[in-house]
Design a protein around this motif. Sequence first.
Motif, PDB file in Angstrom:
ATOM      1  N   GLY A  48       0.841  -1.368  -0.020  1.00 21.59           N
ATOM      2  CA  GLY A  48       0.361   0.232  -0.052  1.00 21.59           C
ATOM      3  C   GLY A  48       0.781   1.308   0.034  1.00 21.59           C
TER       4      GLY A  48
ATOM      5  N   ALA B 213       3.742  -5.658   9.498  1.00 21.11           N
ATOM      6  CA  ALA B 213       3.692  -6.793  11.139  1.00 21.11           C
ATOM      7  C   ALA B 213       3.292  -8.410  10.963  1.00 21.11           C
ATOM      8  CB  ALA B 213       1.534  -6.349  11.498  1.00 21.11           C
TER       9      ALA B 213
ATOM     10  N   GLY C  45      -1.594   1.637   9.976  1.00 18.35           N
ATOM     11  CA  GLY C  45      -3.204   2.017   9.830  1.00 18.35           C
ATOM     12  C   GLY C  45      -4.047   1.034   9.966  1.00 18.35           C
TER      13      GLY C  45
ATOM     14  N   TYR D  62     -12.815   5.148  12.758  1.00 18.56           N
ATOM     15  CA  TYR D  62     -11.236   5.026  12.776  1.00 18.56           C
ATOM     16  C   TYR D  62     -11.552   7.027  12.090  1.00 18.56           C
ATOM     17  CZ  TYR D  62      -9.158   5.418   8.066  1.00 18.56           C
ATOM     18  OH  TYR D  62      -7.892   5.420   7.107  1.00 18.56           O
TER      19      TYR D  62
ATOM     20  N   GLY E 135      -6.321  11.322   0.171  1.00 20.39           N
ATOM     21  CA  GLY E 135      -8.320  10.837   0.550  1.00 20.39           C
ATOM     22  C   GLY E 135      -8.309   9.382   0.245  1.00 20.39           C
ATOM     23  N   LEU E 136      -9.064   9.183  -0.332  1.00 22.69           N
ATOM     24  CA  LEU E 136      -9.106   7.633  -0.823  1.00 22.69           C
ATOM     25  C   LEU E 136      -8.207   7.242  -2.225  1.00 22.69           C
ATOM     26  CD1 LEU E 136     -10.741   4.677  -0.740  1.00 22.69           C
ATOM     27  CD2 LEU E 136     -12.383   5.616  -1.624  1.00 22.69           C
TER      28      LEU E 136
HETATM   29  P1  NAD Z   1      -2.963  -1.608   3.772  1.00 22.78           P
HETATM   30  O1  NAD Z   1      -3.796  -2.543   4.544  1.00 22.78           O
HETATM   31  O2  NAD Z   1      -3.029  -1.781   2.205  1.00 22.78           O
HETATM   32  O3  NAD Z   1      -1.785  -1.714   4.218  1.00 22.78           O
HETATM   33  C1  NAD Z   1      -0.852  -1.179   5.418  1.00 22.78           C
HETATM   34  C2  NAD Z   1       0.215  -1.720   6.011  1.00 22.78           C
HETATM   35  O4  NAD Z   1       0.121  -1.419   7.480  1.00 22.78           O
HETATM   36  C3  NAD Z   1       0.233  -2.740   5.853  1.00 22.78           C
HETATM   37  O5  NAD Z   1       1.910  -2.907   5.483  1.00 22.78           O
HETATM   38  C4  NAD Z   1       0.009  -4.008   7.319  1.00 22.78           C
HETATM   39  O6  NAD Z   1       1.181  -4.497   7.348  1.00 22.78           O
HETATM   40  C5  NAD Z   1       0.973  -2.397   8.526  1.00 22.78           C
HETATM   41  N1  NAD Z   1      -0.081  -3.102   9.534  1.00 22.78           N
HETATM   42  C6  NAD Z   1      -1.311  -3.130   9.964  1.00 22.78           C
HETATM   43  N2  NAD Z   1      -1.135  -3.028  11.350  1.00 22.78           N
HETATM   44  C7  NAD Z   1       0.146  -3.023  11.640  1.00 22.78           C
HETATM   45  C8  NAD Z   1       0.247  -3.292  13.515  1.00 22.78           C
HETATM   46  N3  NAD Z   1      -0.791  -3.593  13.867  1.00 22.78           N
HETATM   47  N4  NAD Z   1       1.936  -2.345  13.386  1.00 22.78           N
HETATM   48  C9  NAD Z   1       2.455  -2.707  11.818  1.00 22.78           C
HETATM   49  N5  NAD Z   1       2.328  -2.562  10.742  1.00 22.78           N
HETATM   50  C10 NAD Z   1       0.937  -2.573  10.670  1.00 22.78           C
HETATM   51  O7  NAD Z   1      -3.047   0.585   3.940  1.00 22.78           O
HETATM   52  P2  NAD Z   1      -3.460   1.485   3.248  1.00 22.78           P
HETATM   53  O8  NAD Z   1      -4.677   1.867   2.664  1.00 22.78           O
HETATM   54  O9  NAD Z   1      -1.705   1.544   2.411  1.00 22.78           O
HETATM   55  O10 NAD Z   1      -3.171   2.782   4.089  1.00 22.78           O
HETATM   56  C11 NAD Z   1      -1.532   2.779   4.896  1.00 22.78           C
HETATM   57  C12 NAD Z   1      -2.431   4.329   5.990  1.00 22.78           C
HETATM   58  O11 NAD Z   1      -3.121   5.263   5.092  1.00 22.78           O
HETATM   59  C13 NAD Z   1      -3.040   3.743   6.766  1.00 22.78           C
HETATM   60  O12 NAD Z   1      -2.469   4.041   8.257  1.00 22.78           O
HETATM   61  C14 NAD Z   1      -4.481   4.518   6.257  1.00 22.78           C
HETATM   62  O13 NAD Z   1      -5.257   4.882   7.689  1.00 22.78           O
HETATM   63  C15 NAD Z   1      -3.958   5.958   5.909  1.00 22.78           C
HETATM   64  N6  NAD Z   1      -5.163   6.088   4.865  1.00 22.78           N
HETATM   65  C16 NAD Z   1      -5.128   5.469   3.670  1.00 22.78           C
HETATM   66  C17 NAD Z   1      -6.037   5.755   2.616  1.00 22.78           C
HETATM   67  C18 NAD Z   1      -6.652   4.881   1.308  1.00 22.78           C
HETATM   68  O14 NAD Z   1      -7.777   4.988   0.358  1.00 22.78           O
HETATM   69  N7  NAD Z   1      -6.219   3.568   0.932  1.00 22.78           N
HETATM   70  C19 NAD Z   1      -6.928   6.926   3.088  1.00 22.78           C
HETATM   71  C20 NAD Z   1      -5.857   7.929   3.939  1.00 22.78           C
HETATM   72  C21 NAD Z   1      -5.579   7.211   4.726  1.00 22.78           C
END
Ligand code: NAD
Length: 250
Positions: A18, A39, A94, A156, A187-188
């Motif tokens: 991600g 993780a 997150g 959230y 954003g998303l």
């Molecule tokens: P994802 O689920 O694709 O990846 C999440 C990553 O966090 C993974 O590498 C996972 O292994 C890791 N992770 C999960 N639990 C963990 C833990 N307890 N300890 C360490 N690592 C852990 O997520 P993403 O969509 O890439 O989101 C990443 C960040 O961006 C998050 O904080 C999310 O809230 C934020 N975010 C995402 C979006 C979206 O639309 N995708 C939008 C706004 C904010």
Amino acid sequence: MSQKLAGKVAVVTGASKGIGAEIAEQLAAAGASVVVNYASSKAGAEKVVAAITKNGGKAVAVQADVSQAADVTKLFAETKKAYGKVDVLVNNAGIYEFSPLEAITAEHYHKQFNLNVLGLILATQEAVQLMGPEGGSVINIASVVATLAPPNTSVYSVTKAAVVAVTRSLAQELGPRKIRVNAVNPGLVETEGAHGAGIIDSDFRKQIESQTPLGRIGKVEDIAPAVVFLASEDSSWVTGETLYISGGLR
Ligand code: NAD
């Protein structure tokens, strides 16, 4: 290739996939040595490390569940062993779980707060101990939901509003040590996590797109350059700031 972060050490939490994976790769491309935290997905983290080293960069993968204090201590002990210091921390790990009010449980609440807020604070606490007199940069990945707060996301959204408040508070606390603390509100964004949560193929996505001035959801490549900017000297007089990278959605 720009080497704005040559000689710097960056830790990226949740970097096996991600947004975090792309941030790790772009920080490394800018010259930083990167700790790729994961993780559970060792294979994902090793893939990110392999992509970085193939490009001539430096990286190591370190397992730690950032919601657990003992694991966070281990993450920074391993960082110190590998690279001796920290200049940049990206609090990206997150989770997002959606729920209508009537289905919210204590577990739903604590799971998200333990990682999104407590984990971020614990990681920052450890990282600043490894930052030298020249200071450093902490970048917190919050979300547009901190202010957009869509329905069914009350827990959230409030974790991410908390991240913005933590960012402002710590920017003031750590400013005298030349440690800058900023947030990025994506954003998303299309990621493995967003697919897994069923968001990418949903009506919610269509609704978000229709509210977004630039008319589309984001890619991980839209987010990482903002993090490189906040990690580098290009933003040397920026702290306590929240940068929306959201196609204009607020
Ligand atoms: P994802 O689920 O694709 O990846 C999440 C990553 O966090 C993974 O590498 C996972 O292994 C890791 N992770 C999960 N639990 C963990 C833990 N307890 N300890 C360490 N690592 C852990 O997520 P993403 O969509 O890439 O989101 C990443 C960040 O961006 C998050 O904080 C999310 O809230 C934020 N975010 C995402 C979006 C979206 O639309 N995708 C939008 C706004 C904010």
